[in-house]
Design an enzyme around this catalytic site. Structure first.
Site, PDB file in Angstrom:
ATOM      1  N   TYR A  64      34.639   4.082 -22.035  1.00 28.87           N
ATOM      2  CA  TYR A  64      34.615   4.730 -23.435  1.00 28.87           C
ATOM      3  C   TYR A  64      33.493   4.610 -24.054  1.00 28.87           C
ATOM      4  O   TYR A  64      32.728   3.341 -24.207  1.00 28.87           O
ATOM      5  CB  TYR A  64      35.979   4.086 -24.167  1.00 28.87           C
ATOM      6  CG  TYR A  64      36.097   4.377 -25.550  1.00 28.87           C
ATOM      7  CD1 TYR A  64      36.811   5.564 -25.779  1.00 28.87           C
ATOM      8  CD2 TYR A  64      35.187   3.655 -26.473  1.00 28.87           C
ATOM      9  CE1 TYR A  64      36.879   5.906 -27.420  1.00 28.87           C
ATOM     10  CE2 TYR A  64      35.321   4.060 -27.726  1.00 28.87           C
ATOM     11  CZ  TYR A  64      36.209   5.348 -28.368  1.00 28.87           C
ATOM     12  OH  TYR A  64      36.262   5.540 -29.634  1.00 28.87           O
ATOM     13  N   GLU A  95      33.888  10.756 -30.123  1.00 28.01           N
ATOM     14  CA  GLU A  95      34.356  10.150 -29.050  1.00 28.01           C
ATOM     15  C   GLU A  95      34.044  10.516 -27.676  1.00 28.01           C
ATOM     16  O   GLU A  95      34.306  11.929 -27.581  1.00 28.01           O
ATOM     17  CB  GLU A  95      35.664   9.450 -29.231  1.00 28.01           C
ATOM     18  CG  GLU A  95      36.092   8.661 -30.195  1.00 28.01           C
ATOM     19  CD  GLU A  95      37.827   8.592 -30.261  1.00 28.01           C
ATOM     20  OE1 GLU A  95      38.192   7.261 -30.568  1.00 28.01           O
ATOM     21  OE2 GLU A  95      38.618   9.502 -30.078  1.00 28.01           O
TER      22      GLU A  95
END
Length: 386
Positions: free
Chosen positions: A109, A197
């Site tokens: 991530y 993101e």
């Protein structure tokens, strides 16, 4: 402003962020053509809606041939995708991103957000790729690595290396990750993002880092610098009332309560919503008509509020500072006459020309309930929806 994944990938790839090959399709026939042109033996079809959690809801499908991709897409187009972020009403699939399938070795991530408490940007990475970062923060906060970034000097290479080391990368993977992180930060600042993101950010078996899934939110207040990005707005993904409000330069957010709110000033709007909740009801919206509200603005705002079928009563709370209360009162009266109001309307006015405004409302042939203060207004509007 939210944009679709395929749009985000196009923007980031222009600044050096590597993504897998693929294009967006609007029809099953386009899905077939795109898949046929991709050099791959397996394809991924991803529903394009402004919401996460698509995979679990059936919004991400795999195909082994262009023919199969077209067949699957016929099932996906027009489907109502319901995820935790869409609510029970769901989102209708009108666009599908068709990409090549890639060989995933590792998932990570990466994200950049603004920390308002410190007025700094935070670059976050985690080895828990593919998992909602909120869940990771809740269950395993130690697995989220953070670097605070000074906006003046930006993300420094030593910080990018520290993040790469923290992910357990080695050798040439370090250099690949550093370049990837620097490109992400460049994209964040170039496009004036409020959120960026990559989840998951993947390392392929060939040692390539790719942004497999992207989410970008753009700062509405900075869009005057990016006229080209305004074209990316998808009105089908937004609430129709919020779209209408934006056309009239109103700050409106639809909620799920029964008391419609019209207020001038964001802070006063928040306080009004709080006192409605405290009095025992729920606000149906946030609506800030702004400090320079005119009769036309008030009428537009009231129309939008009354278009919400959940609204059972309206509370208008105006503080006359820049805007005069009598001007607002005139707008309320004209709006009520023009559009017809058949639900209770409670009005609290304070400040410049408040007494004149109260006289105008009470002497009109229309039925309004004029409150003496905010507490009285909340009690009256809550009683009206009880």
């Amino acid at each position: 402003m939210k944009i679709h994944e395929y749009q985000a990938k196009h923007l980031l790839s222009n600044l050096g962020v590597p993504v897998e090959a693929g294009k967006v399709a609007f029809t099953p026939e386009q899905v077939y053509t795109i898949a046929k042109d991709l050099i791959s033996d397996k394809y991924v079809l991803k529903a394009q809606v402004h919401a996460g959690g698509r995979g679990k809801a059936g919004g991400v499908r795999f195909a082994s041939s262009p023919e199969e991709a077209e067949t699957i897409s016929r099932e996906m187009f027009g489907m109502k995708l319901v995820t935790p972020q869409t609510g029970k009403e769901g989102k209708v699939v009108r666009r599908i991103l068709v990409t090549e399938a890639v060989n995933i070795a590792k998932e990570f991530y990466a994200g950049i957000i603004l920390d308002r408490s410190s007025s700094q940007l935070i670059f976050m990475v985690s080895t828990e790729g593919g998992v909602e970062i909120e869940k990771v923060a809740e269950t395993h906060p130690e697995k989220i690595l953070r670097e605070r970034i000074d906006r003046v000097i930006g993300l420094q290479p030593f910080q990018a290396r520290r993040l790469a080391f923290g992910l357990g990368l080695e050798g040439t993977e370090i250099r690949t990750a550093v370049n990837f992180f620097l490109a992400l930060f460049k994209a964040y600042t170039t496009y004036d993002c409020t959120l960026l993101e990559v989840n998951p950010m993947i390392m392929t078996r060939e040692g390539q880092l790719l942004a497999l899934d992207l989410k970008i939110n753009l700062d509405d207040n900075a869009l005057f610098r990016h006229a080209d990005l305004l074209k990316l707005r998808d009105f089908d993904e937004e609430d129709p009332l919020e779209v209408e409000a934006s056309k009239n330069m109103l700050n409106y957010i639809k909620l799920d309560g029964s008391v419609g709110c019209m207020v001038n000033g964001a802070g006063l709007a928040m306080a009004t919503m709080d006192i409605i909740k405290l009095a025992g009801a729920n606000p149906a919206n946030f609506l800030d008509v702004g400090g320079g509200a005119s009769a036309e603005t008030v009428e537009s705002g009231l129309k939008i509020i009354l278009s919400d079928k959940n609204v059972k009563a309206v509370l208008i709370n105006i503080f006359g500072g820049i805007v005069r209360c009598d001007r607002v009162a005139r707008g309320v009266i004209e709006a009520a006459r023009n559009i017809g109001v058949d639900i209770p309307v409670v009005i609290r006015l304070a400040g410049t020309n408040a007494e004149e405004a109260a006289d105008m409302l009470q002497n009109s042939e229309l039925t309004f309930s004029v409150a003496k203060d905010l507490k009285d207004a909340a009690k009256k509007v809550v009683a009206a929806v009880a």
